[in-house]
Scaffold this active site. Structure first.
Site, PDB file in Angstrom:
ATOM      1  CE  LYS A  76      -4.441  -1.835   2.149  1.00 31.21           C
ATOM      2  NZ  LYS A  76      -5.398  -1.505   3.113  1.00 31.21           N
ATOM      3  CG  ASP A 134      -9.559   0.042   2.961  1.00 28.71           C
ATOM      4  OD1 ASP A 134     -10.658  -0.823   2.657  1.00 28.71           O
ATOM      5  OD2 ASP A 134      -8.267  -0.532   3.050  1.00 28.71           O
ATOM      6  N   GLY A 142      -5.302  -0.931  17.501  1.00 24.46           N
ATOM      7  CA  GLY A 142      -4.355  -1.293  16.377  1.00 24.46           C
ATOM      8  C   GLY A 142      -3.580  -0.332  15.981  1.00 24.46           C
ATOM      9  CB  SER A 143      -0.653   0.921  15.823  1.00 22.82           C
ATOM     10  OG  SER A 143       0.164  -0.137  15.941  1.00 22.82           O
ATOM     11  N   GLY A 144      -1.745  -0.602  12.557  1.00 18.82           N
ATOM     12  CA  GLY A 144      -1.175  -1.101  11.536  1.00 18.82           C
ATOM     13  C   GLY A 144      -1.776  -0.146  10.153  1.00 18.82           C
ATOM     14  N   GLY A 145      -1.835  -0.664   9.164  1.00 21.54           N
ATOM     15  CA  GLY A 145      -1.898   0.318   7.780  1.00 21.54           C
ATOM     16  C   GLY A 145      -3.594   0.527   7.556  1.00 21.54           C
ATOM     17  CG  MET A 146      -7.924  -1.436   7.954  1.00 18.26           C
ATOM     18  SD  MET A 146      -8.572  -0.958   6.433  1.00 18.26           S
ATOM     19  CE  MET A 146     -10.215  -0.782   6.793  1.00 18.26           C
TER      20      MET A 146
END
Length: 272
Positions: A70, A106, A129-133
């Site tokens: 991404k 998204d 959470g702290s990821g790409g999404m």
């Protein structure tokens, strides 16, 4: 009607580290139901630069982009739509005669869901959470006007970085914080994962909230969503995010917006 692939068929595709079937089934169902001369195929790659150059060189109309590509694909594109610029993350590439414009559907999907569910902008949220999404969801929440929220992440460095970038606070756990909306952007509850039967938040935390939002798309009814329904919360599901972002991709690729009834049929087919 069923359509044969021919020299005029337009190809759309996806690039992912772990290709799945949802997008392939969803898009191809809509192409056939709408009598469009398109076909969709999922791919993976170990050379993202060559893959993006292939999209341009072969005239591939559209390309969905998933992890881990991404951000890695950005240097090889011509222009970022504001939806991708906001988070410097791409999940959709549209090829207009060799000019590659990138979007993040998204982000678009989350923004539309916050509006359609009329989530109050003064709601305090806790996002795990702290990821790409997570970045796409936090950016959409921030840009929608939410002033107060917490990024809940075990990885302090990533959690703090995400929180500070968008003007929120990092916490390792929710604890006794007063929250109105809980949001899960981790794989907790995901089908096939090690925590498929786990809740992303403690029951006491969910009980304090009025809105439950889980971006996990499979299964459609995660433990968090089931708990929210059983306790009369407003629920926003990952299945809705997955479907809506795929619809936005379909519109970008084809210029056509399918009916709500057709979208529901395509989503059911894709999950089947």
């Amino acid at each position: 009607m069923s359509r044969e692939i021919n020299k005029d068929t337009q190809l759309c595709m996806s690039l992912s580290g772990r290709p799945g079937n949802f997008g392939t089934r969803f898009h191809n169902y809509l192409y056939q139901a709408s009598d469009l001369n398109f076909v969709y195929k999922a791919f993976s790659t170990k050379d993202i630069e060559a893959a993006v150059k292939g999209v341009r060189a072969l005239g591939i109309r559209g390309c969905a982009v998933s992890m881990p590509f991404k951000e890695a694909c950005i240097p090889f594109l011509d222009e970022l739509d504001p939806s991708a610029t906001a988070i410097q993350s791409v999940n959709t590439i549209v090829n207009d005669d060799g000019f590659l414009r990138a979007y993040n559907t998204d982000y678009i999907a989350v923004a539309k869901l916050l509006d359609s569910y009329q989530v109050p902008r003064d709601a305090v949220f806790a996002l795990r959470g702290s990821g790409g999404m997570g970045k796409a969801v936090v950016a959409a929440i921030r840009d929608a006007g939410f002033k107060k929220g917490y990024i809940i992440a075990r990885n302090e460095a990533n959690g703090r970085a995400l929180a500070e970038e968008y003007g929120y606070e990092w916490k390792a756990e929710v604890g006794d914080l007063p929250v109105d909306m809980v949001v899960n952007v981790t794989p907790i509850g995901m089908a096939g994962g090690p925590e498929v039967d786990s809740l992303a938040f403690e029951p006491a935390v969910i009980d304090r909230a009025s809105i439950v939002f889980d971006v996990v798309a499979l299964p459609a009814e995660t433990p968090l969503i089931r708990y929210g329904r059983e306790h009369d919360k407003t629920v926003i599901t990952g299945a809705e995010v997955a479907t809506l972002q795929a619809v936005e991709q379909f519109v970008l690729y084809t210029g056509k917006r399918p009916s709500d009834e057709l979208i529901e049929k395509a989503a059911a087919h894709a999950r089947g």
